[in-house]
Scaffold this motif. Structure first.
Motif, PDB file in Angstrom:
ATOM      1  N   ASP A 200       0.826  -1.206   0.000  1.00  0.00           N
ATOM      2  CA  ASP A 200       0.000   0.000   0.000  1.00  0.00           C
ATOM      3  C   ASP A 200       0.861   1.256   0.000  1.00  0.00           C
ATOM      4  O   ASP A 200       0.521   2.254  -0.640  1.00  0.00           O
ATOM      5  N   VAL A 201       2.012   1.207   0.673  1.00  0.00           N
ATOM      6  CA  VAL A 201       2.930   2.349   0.662  1.00  0.00           C
ATOM      7  C   VAL A 201       3.489   2.566  -0.743  1.00  0.00           C
ATOM      8  O   VAL A 201       3.572   3.703  -1.236  1.00  0.00           O
ATOM      9  N   MET A 202       3.859   1.475  -1.390  1.00  0.00           N
ATOM     10  CA  MET A 202       4.373   1.576  -2.761  1.00  0.00           C
ATOM     11  C   MET A 202       3.326   2.168  -3.694  1.00  0.00           C
ATOM     12  O   MET A 202       3.630   3.045  -4.516  1.00  0.00           O
ATOM     13  N   VAL A 203       2.077   1.703  -3.580  1.00  0.00           N
ATOM     14  CA  VAL A 203       1.004   2.205  -4.436  1.00  0.00           C
ATOM     15  C   VAL A 203       0.793   3.699  -4.226  1.00  0.00           C
ATOM     16  O   VAL A 203       0.649   4.474  -5.183  1.00  0.00           O
ATOM     17  N   VAL A 204       0.782   4.127  -2.969  1.00  0.00           N
ATOM     18  CA  VAL A 204       0.578   5.549  -2.667  1.00  0.00           C
ATOM     19  C   VAL A 204       1.725   6.396  -3.222  1.00  0.00           C
ATOM     20  O   VAL A 204       1.510   7.461  -3.807  1.00  0.00           O
ATOM     21  N   CYS A 205       2.962   5.938  -3.056  1.00  0.00           N
ATOM     22  CA  CYS A 205       4.119   6.697  -3.554  1.00  0.00           C
ATOM     23  C   CYS A 205       4.068   6.838  -5.071  1.00  0.00           C
ATOM     24  O   CYS A 205       4.315   7.932  -5.614  1.00  0.00           O
ATOM     25  N   VAL A 206       3.768   5.745  -5.755  1.00  0.00           N
ATOM     26  CA  VAL A 206       3.676   5.794  -7.212  1.00  0.00           C
ATOM     27  C   VAL A 206       2.553   6.726  -7.649  1.00  0.00           C
ATOM     28  O   VAL A 206       2.719   7.542  -8.567  1.00  0.00           O
ATOM     29  N   ALA A 207       1.397   6.624  -6.992  1.00  0.00           N
ATOM     30  CA  ALA A 207       0.257   7.476  -7.345  1.00  0.00           C
ATOM     31  C   ALA A 207       0.585   8.950  -7.144  1.00  0.00           C
ATOM     32  O   ALA A 207       0.239   9.801  -7.981  1.00  0.00           O
ATOM     33  N   LEU A 208       1.266   9.264  -6.056  1.00  0.00           N
ATOM     34  CA  LEU A 208       1.616  10.665  -5.789  1.00  0.00           C
ATOM     35  C   LEU A 208       2.622  11.190  -6.816  1.00  0.00           C
ATOM     36  O   LEU A 208       2.526  12.353  -7.245  1.00  0.00           O
ATOM     37  N   LEU A 209       3.568  10.358  -7.225  1.00  0.00           N
ATOM     38  CA  LEU A 209       4.519  10.773  -8.264  1.00  0.00           C
ATOM     39  C   LEU A 209       3.798  11.049  -9.579  1.00  0.00           C
ATOM     40  O   LEU A 209       4.108  12.023 -10.282  1.00  0.00           O
ATOM     41  N   VAL A 210       2.819  10.208  -9.898  1.00  0.00           N
ATOM     42  CA  VAL A 210       2.032  10.424 -11.118  1.00  0.00           C
ATOM     43  C   VAL A 210       1.268  11.739 -11.033  1.00  0.00           C
ATOM     44  O   VAL A 210       1.214  12.508 -11.999  1.00  0.00           O
ATOM     45  N   VAL A 211       0.682  12.019  -9.879  1.00  0.00           N
ATOM     46  CA  VAL A 211      -0.068  13.262  -9.698  1.00  0.00           C
ATOM     47  C   VAL A 211       0.849  14.474  -9.842  1.00  0.00           C
ATOM     48  O   VAL A 211       0.504  15.463 -10.508  1.00  0.00           O
ATOM     49  N   ILE A 212       2.026  14.410  -9.237  1.00  0.00           N
ATOM     50  CA  ILE A 212       2.960  15.536  -9.313  1.00  0.00           C
ATOM     51  C   ILE A 212       3.418  15.772 -10.747  1.00  0.00           C
ATOM     52  O   ILE A 212       3.440  16.916 -11.237  1.00  0.00           O
ATOM     53  N   VAL A 213       3.777  14.702 -11.436  1.00  0.00           N
ATOM     54  CA  VAL A 213       4.219  14.829 -12.834  1.00  0.00           C
ATOM     55  C   VAL A 213       3.104  15.397 -13.698  1.00  0.00           C
ATOM     56  O   VAL A 213       3.329  16.292 -14.531  1.00  0.00           O
ATOM     57  N   THR A 214       1.891  14.899 -13.513  1.00  0.00           N
ATOM     58  CA  THR A 214       0.758  15.386 -14.303  1.00  0.00           C
ATOM     59  C   THR A 214       0.502  16.864 -14.051  1.00  0.00           C
ATOM     60  O   THR A 214       0.259  17.638 -14.991  1.00  0.00           O
ATOM     61  N   ALA A 215       0.569  17.274 -12.791  1.00  0.00           N
ATOM     62  CA  ALA A 215       0.346  18.678 -12.456  1.00  0.00           C
ATOM     63  C   ALA A 215       1.396  19.580 -13.094  1.00  0.00           C
ATOM     64  O   ALA A 215       1.083  20.641 -13.650  1.00  0.00           O
ATOM     65  N   VAL A 216       2.654  19.150 -13.032  1.00  0.00           N
ATOM     66  CA  VAL A 216       3.735  19.939 -13.647  1.00  0.00           C
ATOM     67  C   VAL A 216       3.526  20.054 -15.150  1.00  0.00           C
ATOM     68  O   VAL A 216       3.691  21.130 -15.741  1.00  0.00           O
ATOM     69  N   GLN A 217       3.149  18.953 -15.790  1.00  0.00           N
ATOM     70  CA  GLN A 217       2.946  18.961 -17.238  1.00  0.00           C
ATOM     71  C   GLN A 217       1.789  19.876 -17.630  1.00  0.00           C
ATOM     72  O   GLN A 217       1.900  20.661 -18.581  1.00  0.00           O
ATOM     73  N   VAL A 218       0.676  19.792 -16.907  1.00  0.00           N
ATOM     74  CA  VAL A 218      -0.496  20.615 -17.223  1.00  0.00           C
ATOM     75  C   VAL A 218      -0.177  22.100 -17.041  1.00  0.00           C
ATOM     76  O   VAL A 218      -0.478  22.931 -17.919  1.00  0.00           O
ATOM     77  N   ILE A 219       0.448  22.448 -15.935  1.00  0.00           N
ATOM     78  CA  ILE A 219       0.785  23.852 -15.683  1.00  0.00           C
ATOM     79  C   ILE A 219       1.788  24.354 -16.717  1.00  0.00           C
ATOM     80  O   ILE A 219       1.658  25.469 -17.245  1.00  0.00           O
ATOM     81  N   GLY A 220       2.804  23.541 -17.017  1.00  0.00           N
ATOM     82  CA  GLY A 220       3.804  23.940 -18.002  1.00  0.00           C
ATOM     83  C   GLY A 220       3.206  24.160 -19.377  1.00  0.00           C
ATOM     84  O   GLY A 220       3.546  25.122 -20.067  1.00  0.00           O
ATOM     85  N   ASP A 221       2.296  23.273 -19.778  1.00  0.00           N
ATOM     86  CA  ASP A 221       1.642  23.427 -21.084  1.00  0.00           C
ATOM     87  C   ASP A 221       0.798  24.700 -21.140  1.00  0.00           C
ATOM     88  O   ASP A 221       0.784  25.405 -22.155  1.00  0.00           O
ATOM     89  N   LEU A 222       0.080  24.989 -20.074  1.00  0.00           N
ATOM     90  CA  LEU A 222      -0.752  26.203 -20.033  1.00  0.00           C
ATOM     91  C   LEU A 222       0.104  27.457 -20.159  1.00  0.00           C
ATOM     92  O   LEU A 222      -0.219  28.373 -20.929  1.00  0.00           O
ATOM     93  N   VAL A 223       1.191  27.504 -19.405  1.00  0.00           N
ATOM     94  CA  VAL A 223       2.078  28.681 -19.454  1.00  0.00           C
ATOM     95  C   VAL A 223       2.718  28.807 -20.829  1.00  0.00           C
ATOM     96  O   VAL A 223       2.804  29.911 -21.393  1.00  0.00           O
ATOM     97  N   ALA A 224       3.172  27.688 -21.400  1.00  0.00           N
ATOM     98  CA  ALA A 224       3.821  27.728 -22.714  1.00  0.00           C
ATOM     99  C   ALA A 224       2.855  28.227 -23.781  1.00  0.00           C
ATOM    100  O   ALA A 224       3.238  29.011 -24.664  1.00  0.00           O
ATOM    101  N   ARG A 225       1.605  27.785 -23.726  1.00  0.00           N
ATOM    102  CA  ARG A 225       0.622  28.233 -24.719  1.00  0.00           C
ATOM    103  C   ARG A 225       0.327  29.725 -24.581  1.00  0.00           C
ATOM    104  O   ARG A 225       0.143  30.430 -25.583  1.00  0.00           O
ATOM    105  N   ARG A 226       0.294  30.211 -23.356  1.00  0.00           N
ATOM    106  CA  ARG A 226       0.042  31.637 -23.158  1.00  0.00           C
ATOM    107  C   ARG A 226       1.191  32.506 -23.665  1.00  0.00           C
ATOM    108  O   ARG A 226       0.979  33.644 -24.100  1.00  0.00           O
ATOM    109  N   LEU A 227       2.402  31.968 -23.616  1.00  0.00           N
ATOM    110  CA  LEU A 227       3.573  32.731 -24.043  1.00  0.00           C
ATOM    111  C   LEU A 227       3.884  32.575 -25.519  1.00  0.00           C
ATOM    112  O   LEU A 227       4.736  33.294 -26.047  1.00  0.00           O
TER     113      LEU A 227
END
Length: 230
Positions: A200-227
């Protein structure tokens, strides 16, 4: 019996490690990524500009400088992160005072990310239309003005996109750093999820890494499109 079925249903995620240690590990992962990302941007952009301007098609061609800087960048990019992290332990201790913990991991993370981002910066600058550079050159702009007022503003969308890619790579590096004492989610996943078979610890760690990566990608794409000026 598999590791998943070995855990009673009512005990899944009811784990003190998840409640007490994982939140701190998330902050450590974010701290490593943020600090290394800022330093990488501050040093990677000038290095990428130097690579571009000294290239044969740049504003200040210098074959010797370009080959020397390019060789150093290629050397930095060619080293696997774990080997790099171990190789510069003396430098890490000199700068941070220790080779363990998320603060120490920032040093090899930055050293590994700077050449990676510098190449992305160089690529973004190459995509700036040469006509705009020629126009301001004919108006009498200096090389520094061309870089500051034309190249960087025109390439800013690509610079953000490249930084987003670099940050995502850094998140992956933090997980590897955790496996050798760097802290963060990687350390928790290795120490508890793998070594102690706490699935369960492994699953949570992997899920959180996926969430962080996804958030960074979404924010980065939004900023890049605006610029993006295209």
């Amino acid at each position: 019996m598999s590791a998943l079925t070995a855990i009673p249903a009512d005990q899944w995620f009811d784990n003190p490690v998840i409640r007490e240690i994982v939140p701190t590990a998330v902050l450590e992962t974010l701290g490593m990524t943020a600090v290394a990302g800022v330093i990488t941007a501050l040093l990677g952009i000038p290095l990428g500009v130097l690579l571009f301007t000294t290239s044969p098609d740049g504003t200040s061609p210098s074959p010797v400088t370009h080959r020397l800087v390019g060789a150093l960048v290629n050397l930095g990019r060619s080293l696997p992160f774990l080997i790099l992290m171990i190789a510069i332990i003396p430098v890490t201790r000199l700068i941070v005072g220790t080779s363990i913990g998320w603060q120490a991991a920032v040093v090899p993370l930055t050293v590994g990310a700077i050449p990676f981002y510098a190449r992305l910066v160089e690529t973004s600058l190459r995509e700036v239309p040469s006509g705009k550079v020629e126009a301001v050159t004919m108006m009498g702009a200096t090389r520094r003005e061309i870089t500051r007022k034309v190249l960087l503003p025109e390439a800013r969308s690509g610079l953000v996109a490249g930084l987003t890619t670099t940050l995502i790579a850094l998140i992956g590096y933090t997980a590897m750093a955790g496996a050798v004492g760097g802290g963060g989610l990687g350390a928790v996943a290795m120490s508890y999820g793998y070594n102690r078979f706490e699935t369960d610890v492994m699953v949570v760690c992997v899920a959180l890494l996926v969430v962080i990566v996804t958030a960074v990608q979404v924010i980065g794409d939004l900023v890049a499109r605006r610029l993006d000026r295209r």
